[in-house]
Design an enzyme around this catalytic site. Structure first.
Site, PDB file in Angstrom:
ATOM      1  N   ASP A  35      -2.249  -4.982   4.938  1.00  0.00           N
ATOM      2  CA  ASP A  35      -1.697  -3.654   5.229  1.00  0.00           C
ATOM      3  C   ASP A  35      -2.138  -2.650   4.163  1.00  0.00           C
ATOM      4  O   ASP A  35      -1.886  -2.829   2.973  1.00  0.00           O
ATOM      5  CB  ASP A  35      -0.175  -3.712   5.267  1.00  0.00           C
ATOM      6  CG  ASP A  35       0.350  -4.599   6.381  1.00  0.00           C
ATOM      7  OD1 ASP A  35      -0.049  -4.384   7.539  1.00  0.00           O
ATOM      8  OD2 ASP A  35       1.143  -5.513   6.097  1.00  0.00           O
ATOM      9  N   ASP A  37      -4.801  -2.340  -2.070  1.00  0.00           N
ATOM     10  CA  ASP A  37      -4.529  -0.905  -2.188  1.00  0.00           C
ATOM     11  C   ASP A  37      -3.307  -0.588  -3.045  1.00  0.00           C
ATOM     12  O   ASP A  37      -2.985   0.586  -3.222  1.00  0.00           O
ATOM     13  CB  ASP A  37      -4.321  -0.296  -0.801  1.00  0.00           C
ATOM     14  CG  ASP A  37      -3.038  -0.791  -0.142  1.00  0.00           C
ATOM     15  OD1 ASP A  37      -2.868  -2.026  -0.030  1.00  0.00           O
ATOM     16  OD2 ASP A  37      -2.189   0.041   0.234  1.00  0.00           O
ATOM     17  N   ASP A  78      -6.084  -8.080   0.676  1.00  0.00           N
ATOM     18  CA  ASP A  78      -4.779  -7.666   1.162  1.00  0.00           C
ATOM     19  C   ASP A  78      -4.986  -7.191   2.604  1.00  0.00           C
ATOM     20  O   ASP A  78      -6.123  -6.945   3.031  1.00  0.00           O
ATOM     21  CB  ASP A  78      -4.248  -6.539   0.264  1.00  0.00           C
ATOM     22  CG  ASP A  78      -3.025  -5.868   0.848  1.00  0.00           C
ATOM     23  OD1 ASP A  78      -2.030  -6.576   1.112  1.00  0.00           O
ATOM     24  OD2 ASP A  78      -3.064  -4.641   1.065  1.00  0.00           O
TER      25      ASP A  78
END
Length: 223
Positions: free
Chosen positions: A13, A173, A11
């Site tokens: 961001d 995240d 991922d």
């Protein structure tokens, strides 16, 4: 006998880069331009990882599709302006991210990719700003897929690289990343420094606290 190809998907961001300042600023500008109440910071960060239409539907569920569309366009303009003004500083790499990418890139059987809610334009600009062009052999973005947690990004990355699900790992995240990994039948690794609480990462095989823990986490999964 040669080692099987492995695929490590990141991922972006909240995982590779800390873009929360730019994201919050973009949302603030977008809602403010339409004289709408700006969601609080926690609400904004809770939708990071989703495609923008899905994100706006969560942040402004009471608004019409037209208003939500205008919010999306306003956010894109504000975020783009911020990136042009600040460059790489608008989304700095997390400590250890570049070293981790470089270390994995130097392993012949490991392929790297990204699976992100960013647009193609946004991802390409970020990769160029941080001089990461040579590392990622597959780049999956929101323009070409249903929003996370749909498995399309991972499925397509695997198809492009020819890597089996058992040899693929998704690192992120948010709950959306872990749910996407589960939907695609691959292993998820959570990171503790991003935008969702660790309690939301209960689908992860493990959660790392720093990037230098990543190689051992991958070894544990693959051996």
């Amino acid at each position: 006998m040669s080692a099987p190809l492995r695929l490590v998907l990141f991922d972006v961001d909240g995982t590779l880069v800390d873009s929360q300042g730019s994201i919050v600023a973009g949302m603030t500008a977008s809602f403010g331009a339409l004289s709408l109440t700006v969601p609080d910071r926690k609400a904004i960060l809770s939708i990071v990882g989703l495609s923008l239409p899905n994100a706006m539907a969560r942040l402004a569920p009471e608004q019409s599709e037209t208003v939500q569309h205008n919010l999306v366009e306003g956010y894109k303009q504000a975020y783009h302006a911020n990136r042009l003004e600040q460059g790489a500083a608008s989304s700095p790499l997390y400590p250890g991210a570049r070293d981790a990418i470089e270390t994995l890139h130097n392993i012949p059987e490991v392929l790297l990719g990204v699976a992100t809610g960013k647009s193609q334009r946004g991802l390409d600009a970020l990769i160029e700003a941080h001089d990461l062009e040579r590392y990622f052999v597959t780049r999956q973005v929101a323009d070409h897929h249903p929003s996370k947690p749909h498995p399309s990004m991972i499925d397509t990355a695997r198809s492009e690289t020819g890597v089996d699900a058992a040899d693929t790992v998704m690192i992120g995240d948010t709950r959306f990343d872990m749910d996407m990994a589960r939907a695609a039948g691959v292993t998820g690794i959570g990171v503790s420094w991003g935008y969702h609480d660790q309690s939301a990462l209960n689908g992860a095989a493990c959660i790392i606290e720093t990037f230098d823990q990543l190689p051992r986490a991958l070894d544990n999964i693959w051996t």
